[in-house]
Design a protein around this motif. Sequence first.
Motif, PDB file in Angstrom:
ATOM      1  N   GLU A 248      18.611-100.011  41.768  1.00 14.83           N
ATOM      2  CA  GLU A 248      17.838-100.222  40.546  1.00 14.83           C
ATOM      3  C   GLU A 248      18.555-101.202  39.625  1.00 14.83           C
ATOM      4  OE1 GLU A 248      19.776 -96.255  38.468  1.00 14.83           O
ATOM      5  OE2 GLU A 248      17.689 -96.246  39.095  1.00 14.83           O
ATOM      6  N   LYS A 249      17.779-101.849  38.767  1.00 13.50           N
ATOM      7  CA  LYS A 249      18.355-102.731  37.770  1.00 13.50           C
ATOM      8  C   LYS A 249      18.752-101.895  36.557  1.00 13.50           C
ATOM      9  CE  LYS A 249      15.558-106.693  39.221  1.00 13.50           C
ATOM     10  NZ  LYS A 249      14.534-107.688  38.817  1.00 13.50           N
ATOM     11  N   LYS A 250      20.041-101.640  36.441  1.00  9.70           N
ATOM     12  CA  LYS A 250      20.520-100.728  35.402  1.00  9.70           C
ATOM     13  C   LYS A 250      20.694-101.454  34.072  1.00  9.70           C
ATOM     14  CE  LYS A 250      24.677 -99.144  35.832  1.00  9.70           C
ATOM     15  NZ  LYS A 250      25.819 -98.407  36.393  1.00  9.70           N
ATOM     16  N   SER A 251      20.120-100.840  33.028  1.00  6.40           N
ATOM     17  CA  SER A 251      20.263-101.391  31.687  1.00  6.40           C
ATOM     18  C   SER A 251      21.678-101.131  31.170  1.00  6.40           C
ATOM     19  CB  SER A 251      19.233-100.733  30.759  1.00  6.40           C
ATOM     20  OG  SER A 251      19.551-100.976  29.412  1.00  6.40           O
ATOM     21  N   ASP A 252      22.114-101.986  30.249  1.00  4.92           N
ATOM     22  CA  ASP A 252      23.423-101.768  29.611  1.00  4.92           C
ATOM     23  C   ASP A 252      23.342-100.689  28.538  1.00  4.92           C
ATOM     24  OD1 ASP A 252      24.661-103.700  31.158  1.00  4.92           O
ATOM     25  OD2 ASP A 252      24.172-105.314  29.749  1.00  4.92           O
ATOM     26  N   ASP A 253      22.118-100.333  28.124  1.00  9.87           N
ATOM     27  CA  ASP A 253      21.950 -99.324  27.070  1.00  9.87           C
ATOM     28  C   ASP A 253      22.321 -97.945  27.597  1.00  9.87           C
ATOM     29  OD1 ASP A 253      21.001-101.329  25.486  1.00  9.87           O
ATOM     30  OD2 ASP A 253      18.888-100.831  25.777  1.00  9.87           O
ATOM     31  N   LYS A 273      28.099 -91.101  31.795  1.00  5.99           N
ATOM     32  CA  LYS A 273      27.225 -91.978  31.021  1.00  5.99           C
ATOM     33  C   LYS A 273      25.904 -92.124  31.766  1.00  5.99           C
ATOM     34  CE  LYS A 273      30.953 -94.717  28.931  1.00  5.99           C
ATOM     35  NZ  LYS A 273      31.545 -96.082  28.805  1.00  5.99           N
ATOM     36  N   LEU A 274      24.812 -92.039  31.023  1.00  4.95           N
ATOM     37  CA  LEU A 274      23.471 -92.203  31.582  1.00  4.95           C
ATOM     38  C   LEU A 274      22.823 -93.410  30.933  1.00  4.95           C
ATOM     39  CD1 LEU A 274      21.005 -91.107  33.236  1.00  4.95           C
ATOM     40  CD2 LEU A 274      20.408 -89.793  31.179  1.00  4.95           C
ATOM     41  N   HIS A 275      22.437 -94.388  31.766  1.00  3.57           N
ATOM     42  CA  HIS A 275      21.851 -95.622  31.254  1.00  3.57           C
ATOM     43  C   HIS A 275      20.329 -95.515  31.160  1.00  3.57           C
ATOM     44  CE1 HIS A 275      25.624 -98.038  31.725  1.00  3.57           C
ATOM     45  NE2 HIS A 275      25.878 -97.073  32.588  1.00  3.57           N
ATOM     46  N   LYS A 442       9.751 -97.308  34.043  1.00  2.00           N
ATOM     47  CA  LYS A 442       9.190 -97.408  32.691  1.00  2.00           C
ATOM     48  C   LYS A 442      10.257 -97.243  31.608  1.00  2.00           C
ATOM     49  CE  LYS A 442       4.651 -95.642  34.063  1.00  2.00           C
ATOM     50  NZ  LYS A 442       3.708 -94.481  33.970  1.00  2.00           N
ATOM     51  N   GLY A 443      11.528 -97.039  32.020  1.00  2.48           N
ATOM     52  CA  GLY A 443      12.612 -96.941  31.054  1.00  2.48           C
ATOM     53  C   GLY A 443      13.063 -95.536  30.725  1.00  2.48           C
ATOM     54  N   VAL A 444      12.439 -94.516  31.367  1.00  2.00           N
ATOM     55  CA  VAL A 444      12.890 -93.138  31.151  1.00  2.00           C
ATOM     56  C   VAL A 444      14.178 -92.927  31.944  1.00  2.00           C
ATOM     57  CG1 VAL A 444      12.324 -90.699  31.411  1.00  2.00           C
ATOM     58  CG2 VAL A 444      10.526 -92.344  30.836  1.00  2.00           C
ATOM     59  N   SER A 445      15.155 -92.308  31.334  1.00  2.00           N
ATOM     60  CA  SER A 445      16.407 -91.978  32.028  1.00  2.00           C
ATOM     61  C   SER A 445      16.271 -90.592  32.636  1.00  2.00           C
ATOM     62  CB  SER A 445      17.570 -92.007  31.039  1.00  2.00           C
ATOM     63  OG  SER A 445      17.661 -93.272  30.421  1.00  2.00           O
ATOM     64  N   VAL A 446      16.533 -90.487  33.942  1.00  2.00           N
ATOM     65  CA  VAL A 446      16.298 -89.241  34.665  1.00  2.00           C
ATOM     66  C   VAL A 446      17.602 -88.721  35.257  1.00  2.00           C
ATOM     67  CG1 VAL A 446      14.964 -88.114  36.485  1.00  2.00           C
ATOM     68  CG2 VAL A 446      13.982 -90.073  35.258  1.00  2.00           C
ATOM     69  N   ILE A 447      17.852 -87.429  35.042  1.00  2.00           N
ATOM     70  CA  ILE A 447      18.981 -86.745  35.671  1.00  2.00           C
ATOM     71  C   ILE A 447      18.431 -85.755  36.678  1.00  2.00           C
ATOM     72  CG2 ILE A 447      20.906 -85.152  35.307  1.00  2.00           C
ATOM     73  CD1 ILE A 447      21.249 -86.409  32.528  1.00  2.00           C
TER      74      ILE A 447
END
Length: 494
Positions: A248-253, A273-275, A442-447
């Motif tokens: 996946e293309k991981k965001s820096d946020d 850390k969760l991006h 869609k930008g949701v961070s999932v654990i």
Amino acid sequence: MDLRMINISKSFGANLVLDGVDFSVDGGEITALLGENGAGKSTLMNILGGVIPRNGGVIKLDDKEVDFYTPRESLDAGIAFIHQELNLINDLAIYENLFIGREKKRKCGVLDKDSMISQTRTVFERMDIDLDPEAMVRDLDASYKQIVEISRAMLMNAKLVIMDEPTTSLTEPEIERVFALMRTLKKQGVAIIFISHKLKEVLEICDKYTVLRDGHMVSSGYVKDVTHSDLARMMVGHEVRTGKRKEEKKSDDIVMEGRNLSDGRHFSEISFKLHRGEVLGFTGLLGDGRSELFQTLFGAAGPYEGSLLIEGKEVKMKSTMQAVSLGIGYVPRNRKENGIVKDLSILENGSLVTMKLRKKHGAIDWKNVHEDFDRERKALSIKMESEDNLITSLSGGNQQKVVLAKWLSLNPKVLILDNPTQGVDVGAKEEIYTIIEELADKGVSVIVLSSEAQEIMRVASRCFVLYHGRIMGELKGPEMEEERMMRLATGVEE
């Protein structure tokens, strides 16, 4: 005991549930009965168990035609049905559970405790089990409770045992314990019908398989002649994706960060850390502390030490309402106990989180509630007759989608999924994996918390492996291999 079910048919009104199904199992053999939820597996076994009558077909035991009109008749014929929901009383001893309803008594009418304990020991010796008959059932782990159920069947001289999803709630070591017992019974000539959605286990423990789809028998044969992909394709009627998730293309946020988190009992010195838009996995074995860690971070457990940062701001999580207000959702591991409210409708279950937000003049705005749920129902492809039906009217996979809908209607920033596919069939499992990927896109961070290495490898691009509440290692991309995960999960350092 050899079983033959020939050309079995069953209808409920105009609904044809089984259409000319053939099924067989021989003594000393383990046969898998496979199919998606709604394929007809339970109906077929309920006919064999004397729970419901068939409309057509023949049942033969050792070449003798039989009819069962009650569960007692089936049991008297040597057939034991061990259901997914174990039928044990925690506050009784093992031997008392084995003899419930069939207690031994002395001539004076007093319970013959010594005789019941002795017979229980005899059964345990036959099955090569080391258990104290007087131990309380509440003190047993899940695998030994499963073994007690099997022992009760053996006490009643069962020659054919139906096991419905026996490993759903078990850890890997517990599964091996149950499998060892199954192999012992197989050597003693007992026939076993193994119903499971876990195809890896089918390939490991079973000799033969039969696949049902939409009430028809679509395939049967020897397990040695098929692969995991073959069985999955037979069950759903099309190819099912396997393997690892694409990078996946991981965001820096960074959306969520934990620094040296400890609760003094279940987890210690956890940092991660969760991006944004990332699917991050946490895995391990029984007692690894992952569920307790994220229950704590969701505000559903006790106090903790260390720091939790949400979008760079430190918060002290004290309640689930606080977590929800911060955009965090949590799907618990035990859907039946913690994920759904059995006495509420599908709509009510799917709207529990946002219902209080949909108020107008102090009353619930049901128009908005219906619109919210209908949007998620379509997005998740929830199969149902009416949203007013009880949640228990749905299959396990569709119940899990309703639980997801409950949180997705909140538009969460972080979604924590604890064993998200527990007890769902292979088709629904793949649908849930696709939902997870779409949420991340869609930008949701999932654990994702899961004991299944294959599941972590399928949905996550990175994972942490825990052992006794501590992180043993972090694996990324090609490093995520089942053997490496197991080594770390058992305390073997890299």
